[in-house]
Design an enzyme around this catalytic site. Structure first.
Site, PDB file in Angstrom:
ATOM      1  N   CYS A 178       0.606  -1.051  -0.488  1.00 45.77           N
ATOM      2  CA  CYS A 178       0.249  -0.228   0.160  1.00 45.77           C
ATOM      3  C   CYS A 178       1.012   0.791   0.445  1.00 45.77           C
ATOM      4  O   CYS A 178       0.908   1.782   0.857  1.00 45.77           O
ATOM      5  CB  CYS A 178      -1.012  -0.448   0.880  1.00 45.77           C
ATOM      6  SG  CYS A 178      -2.114  -1.598   1.486  1.00 45.77           S
ATOM      7  N   ALA A 179       2.076   1.310  -1.161  1.00 47.45           N
ATOM      8  CA  ALA A 179       2.608   2.378  -0.993  1.00 47.45           C
ATOM      9  C   ALA A 179       2.183   3.491  -1.153  1.00 47.45           C
ATOM     10  O   ALA A 179       3.276   4.894  -0.616  1.00 47.45           O
ATOM     11  CB  ALA A 179       3.625   1.811  -2.510  1.00 47.45           C
ATOM     12  N   PRO A 181       1.437   7.693  -0.470  1.00 48.59           N
ATOM     13  CA  PRO A 181       2.350   8.750  -0.782  1.00 48.59           C
ATOM     14  C   PRO A 181       3.183   8.236  -1.787  1.00 48.59           C
ATOM     15  O   PRO A 181       3.696   9.126  -2.633  1.00 48.59           O
ATOM     16  CB  PRO A 181       1.562  10.073  -0.761  1.00 48.59           C
ATOM     17  CG  PRO A 181       2.067   9.421   0.688  1.00 48.59           C
ATOM     18  CD  PRO A 181       1.392   7.846   0.948  1.00 48.59           C
ATOM     19  N   GLY A 182       4.519   7.196  -0.549  1.00 53.11           N
ATOM     20  CA  GLY A 182       5.225   7.361  -1.285  1.00 53.11           C
ATOM     21  C   GLY A 182       6.471   7.222  -0.727  1.00 53.11           C
ATOM     22  O   GLY A 182       8.093   7.328  -0.507  1.00 53.11           O
ATOM     23  N   ASN A 183       6.935   8.457   1.105  1.00 53.84           N
ATOM     24  CA  ASN A 183       7.488   8.845   1.417  1.00 53.84           C
ATOM     25  C   ASN A 183       8.133   6.767   2.302  1.00 53.84           C
ATOM     26  O   ASN A 183       9.664   6.778   2.045  1.00 53.84           O
ATOM     27  CB  ASN A 183       7.402   9.176   3.225  1.00 53.84           C
ATOM     28  CG  ASN A 183       6.499  10.712   2.203  1.00 53.84           C
ATOM     29  OD1 ASN A 183       7.370  10.721   1.280  1.00 53.84           O
ATOM     30  ND2 ASN A 183       6.420  11.496   3.618  1.00 53.84           N
ATOM     31  N   LYS A 184       6.944   5.927   2.200  1.00 53.56           N
ATOM     32  CA  LYS A 184       8.220   4.334   3.198  1.00 53.56           C
ATOM     33  C   LYS A 184       8.680   4.292   1.749  1.00 53.56           C
ATOM     34  O   LYS A 184       9.254   3.386   2.456  1.00 53.56           O
ATOM     35  CB  LYS A 184       7.081   4.163   3.798  1.00 53.56           C
ATOM     36  CG  LYS A 184       6.021   4.368   4.533  1.00 53.56           C
ATOM     37  CD  LYS A 184       5.081   3.731   5.571  1.00 53.56           C
ATOM     38  CE  LYS A 184       4.839   3.943   6.738  1.00 53.56           C
ATOM     39  NZ  LYS A 184       3.749   4.804   6.657  1.00 53.56           N
ATOM     40  N   ASP A 255      -4.634  -3.620  -7.434  1.00 52.48           N
ATOM     41  CA  ASP A 255      -4.526  -3.774  -5.778  1.00 52.48           C
ATOM     42  C   ASP A 255      -3.484  -5.641  -5.370  1.00 52.48           C
ATOM     43  O   ASP A 255      -3.739  -6.227  -6.173  1.00 52.48           O
ATOM     44  CB  ASP A 255      -5.856  -4.228  -6.016  1.00 52.48           C
ATOM     45  CG  ASP A 255      -6.274  -4.432  -4.448  1.00 52.48           C
ATOM     46  OD1 ASP A 255      -6.143  -4.788  -3.230  1.00 52.48           O
ATOM     47  OD2 ASP A 255      -8.179  -4.709  -4.364  1.00 52.48           O
ATOM     48  N   ASP A 275       1.782  -1.283   5.054  1.00 51.61           N
ATOM     49  CA  ASP A 275       1.189  -0.327   5.744  1.00 51.61           C
ATOM     50  C   ASP A 275      -0.145  -0.183   5.175  1.00 51.61           C
ATOM     51  O   ASP A 275      -0.325   0.850   5.095  1.00 51.61           O
ATOM     52  CB  ASP A 275       2.506   0.672   5.589  1.00 51.61           C
ATOM     53  CG  ASP A 275       2.096   2.034   6.673  1.00 51.61           C
ATOM     54  OD1 ASP A 275       1.674   1.567   7.768  1.00 51.61           O
ATOM     55  OD2 ASP A 275       1.201   3.161   6.769  1.00 51.61           O
ATOM     56  N   CYS A 329      -0.543   3.616  11.565  1.00 47.85           N
ATOM     57  CA  CYS A 329      -0.683   4.153  12.673  1.00 47.85           C
ATOM     58  C   CYS A 329      -1.252   4.526  13.277  1.00 47.85           C
ATOM     59  O   CYS A 329      -2.082   5.302  14.147  1.00 47.85           O
ATOM     60  CB  CYS A 329      -0.380   5.471  11.782  1.00 47.85           C
ATOM     61  SG  CYS A 329      -1.536   6.291  11.135  1.00 47.85           S
TER      62      CYS A 329
END
Length: 531
Positions: A178-179, A181-184, A255, A275, A329
């Protein structure tokens, strides 16, 4: 500002006050922090963008400080804690030394306090009062640094360095389920790239003609077309598209639940970062989330069901995968310990009869051995299993938003030695002291006081120090017009760009009017001749 800013944006003279409120919200609190339309009203607002941002920071901090003596605000919300400003160094594009030197040169010289985080490599810790000056900084715009909360760095860190043996760390491909917006995802790319850069097998060392270029691919999933676009843009800005890179990014509009291990693209995947969507109840410095405690019971139950399905898919559908990180979170047991316990129980039952080494076990992440807050003994988890889980709680002194991380390994990979032994070695940036709570006493009031000085004045002082000046005369600090707002020379680059664009549009409009008038004259002349 005693009404001066209101006069500057012509609040009392604006007929469409509703439009003005909407534009102000979009600029100061909106998702993209900019205004896409608005005409004259927009121009008046953009002209004073920096001052509006400064006052917003001050007002928000003062409102939080007003409730500092109690645990709850008059509206029933918990008093939002003040965390340090965490800055992640994007090692794919820069170095710690370049970032530290640039920040000190731009934001306060040697007096600027910069520390290295104790738990997350390449994470700097700054005063919370400096946040407003970082959002528009060139280091952020260029993707060299990422403004990312400490606890949200745990997911990628644990997947990259959770194993207690370095023999297989970094090898194989990865899935971020579940990427967006991409920070992780970008953090994982940086960690994997650094790990692979240091790996050379004995066989490769003997091959003098090889470039020793071990590579990994990261498949970044998201089922939303809009979020995938954001993901691609973010990764494009933070991960260089270079053949020499140790990682290759592959954003997928798909998905994760439909991903099939038999797909040849995923043949080398050995690690999964999951995540998923959650209640967000751990984000304690967001008042809108606090209002309902992160969601209703029915919503939390629905989220937990989805989270369990996604985690079981990762555990059962990819037989070659050896490591999984599941994180949220959220602070709710329903989304954390209960999901983990149920997944372990049900996957063990469904894998009954298979090789015992294929079963999943919870492992204590080596990279967070010194993190104190652990999971809860709940939902059938043993005390030993709960000790393997990581929790963060911003309301109990962890200096970061609430977070939960669990790390799974197959039995065939789990290290047999003592649980406290590991090959992980935390490295800190040279010349930067390790953070030891220096900003713990910072309050909302302190942030407001420190942020009263505008960004324009800070820029002016830096220019004076660079030129060797030390006075506040016309040759030193920039003067301001009455009312405290910056004059035309002091507006931001963004405002100047907007003004140039506006001037160009005006010139084009004038030329168009002239062409229309000329055409009308020629038509009138032709009509007169025909008569």
């Amino acid at each position: 500002d005693n009404g001066r800013l209101g006069k500057a944006v012509q609040f009392d003279d604006t007929r469409s006050k509703g439009l003005l409120y909407v534009l102000l919200f979009e600029l100061l609190f909106g998702k993209y922090k900019n205004i896409r339309g608005g005409g004259k009203v927009k121009r008046n607002v953009i002209k004073h963008e920096k001052e509006l941002q400064r006052i917003k920071d001050v007002v928000c901090a003062e409102r939080a400080a007003a409730c500092e003596d109690g645990d709850v605000t008059p509206g029933g919300l918990r008093n939002a804690p003040v965390f340090p400003r965490y800055v992640r160094i994007n090692t794919l594009k820069t170095t710690a030394r370049e970032v530290v030197d640039t920040l000190r040169a731009d934001l306060g010289g040697d007096e600027l306090k910069i520390y290295a985080d104790r738990h997350v490599p390449d994470l700097l810790v700054l005063s919370p009062s400096i946040s407003s000056q970082l959002h528009s900084h060139d280091l952020v715009k260029s993707g060299k640094i990422v403004l990312q909360d400490k606890s949200s760095c745990f997911s990628a860190l644990v997947l990259a360095h959770g194993s207690r043996s370095s023999s297989t760390t970094g090898l194989g491909d990865y899935i971020d389920a579940c990427a967006a917006p991409g920070n992780k995802t970008s953090h994982l790319a940086a960690l994997v790239s650094k790990e692979l850069s240091g790996k050379q097998t004995k066989k490769e060392k003997k091959r003098r003609n090889t470039n020793n270029n071990i590579k990994s691919e990261i498949f970044a999933f998201d089922r939303s077309s809009k979020r995938v676009k954001i993901l691609r843009d973010r990764l494009g800005a933070m991960v260089p598209d270079d053949d020499a890179m140790r990682v290759h990014m592959n954003p997928l509009h798909q998905d994760f639940l439909s991903a099939d291990a038999s797909d040849g693209r995923f043949a080398s995947v050995r690690s999964i970062l999951l995540d998923p969507s959650c209640s967000g109840s751990g984000i304690v410095n967001a008042p809108d989330r606090q209002a309902d405690g992160g969601g209703s019971d029915s919503r939390i139950k629905s989220l937990a069901n989805f989270q369990l399905v996604a985690l079981k898919h990762a555990m059962l559908s990819f037989p070659k995968v050896d490591r999984i990180v599941y994180s949220t979170c959220s602070v709710h047991e329903e989304e954390n310990e209960q999901v983990v316990a149920t997944a372990l129980k049900e996957t063990t039952g469904e894998m009954e009869g298979e090789d015992d080494n294929m079963h999943w076990v919870l492992t204590k992440p080596a990279c967070l051995d010194h993190w104190e807050r652990r999971g809860r003994v709940a939902a059938g988890l043993t005390a030993e299993q709960a000790e393997c889980l990581i929790r963060a709680d911003g309301l109990r002194g962890d200096n970061t938003n609430g977070f939960f991380v669990s790390y799974f390994e197959r039995k065939r990979c789990a290290r047999k030695e003592a649980a406290d032994e590991s090959d992980y070695n935390m490295k800190y940036p040279e010349g930067v002291a390790v953070y030891d709570g220096e900003f713990n006493n910072t309050t909302s009031k302190d942030v407001a006081v420190k942020d009263v000085m505008s960004v324009d004045d800070a820029d002016a002082e830096r220019e004076v120090s660079k030129k060797g000046g030390n006075d506040n005369t016309s040759n030193g600090k920039k003067k301001r017009k009455a009312g405290g707002l910056p004059d035309a020379k002091g507006v931001s680059k963004k405002s100047k760009k907007a003004q140039k664009a506006l001037a160009w549009k005006r010139r084009q409009a004038e030329l168009k009017l002239k062409r229309i008038a000329k055409k009308k004259l020629s038509l009138a002349a032709a009509a007169a001749e025909s008569k």
